[in-house]
Design a protein around this motif. Sequence first.
Motif: not given
Length: 332
Positions: A61-73, A14-25
């Motif tokens: 062997g990684i099969s699960k990915v969670r996309i995070t941020g900051g705010e990823p959207l 399992y990998v937790r992947l931050s795609i940005t450190d920016r957030c609107n809060l």
Amino acid sequence: MEKLYDQYDRVHDYVRLSITDRCNLRCVYCMPKEGLPFFPTDKVLSQDEIVQMIENFAEMGISKVRITGGEPLLRTDVVDIVRRIKAVKGIDDVSITTNGLFLTKKAKALKEAGLDRLNISLDTFQAQRYKEITRGGNIEQVLDGINAAAELNFNKIKLNVVLIKGQNDDEVLDFLKYTQYHDVNVRFIEFMPIGNSEKTWKKEYVGLQNVFKTCEQNGLEYSPIELKGNGPSDNYQIKGFKGSFGLIHPISSKFCENCNRLRITADGYVKACLYWNEEIDIRKAIPDKKEFQRLIQKLLDRKPLNHEMAMDESDRVIDKAPTWRHMSQIGG
């Protein structure tokens, strides 16, 4: 397919992947009031780098990915990132953690791109309190986003509730009752001392035994259940309720013994432990699968058993200090 093991024979898939450190809060437990200097665009992993990295991980062997941020959207290419990650051979579960403010606009596109599950941060149901905790957020946007997502049949929607003494710990019953008619998993999370002073953290920490007490005081009969997912929560369902609730207790209980995750920061560093400063820059190694694998295994070989015991195992920790990053710079 290969499997990734750390020094304690824990399999990591399992990998937790931050795609940005920016957030609107500017949530009180995640970022200082004055905000943070964000990474310049060229310091953040590009879409192609992200996809190549996940392809490397899938072969390991990684099969699960969670996309995070900051705010990823906030990333304009988030839908494309989801679509391309979901298409990687070996990746069978893709999820996102979001504050929910953009879900009314993006939930449908994310579902069509292959997103399996959603975690939405929601620490209160009170509009003014939400504005104070998030330092400016509009709760109606979040509630509208949750409703929009609920209509799309995601595999699971989870609401993340960080309990903070004097700020929202009096709303436990409200969140429990929310699961009566909503098929969501409300996850109560202990406030963690990441990016906060020890004095502040101890003053605001709330143990999760209060959730059970609230159930008992209000005659709510609950029982343990199993939920599919990657989280470290202990899950329960109240008799007759549609949804469920979970407890994530990194402070008061065994949070780490079954840890199966690696965390990738938006600027291309891998962290094997949420709490410690130990991290390795893997960005340059992304095109070189052999070197990439070597660096990942190097970090896993030094991963501590848990964040509380690591100080007792000082020879196994590269940097014997808590992480310098705030939660928004790690991805949780």
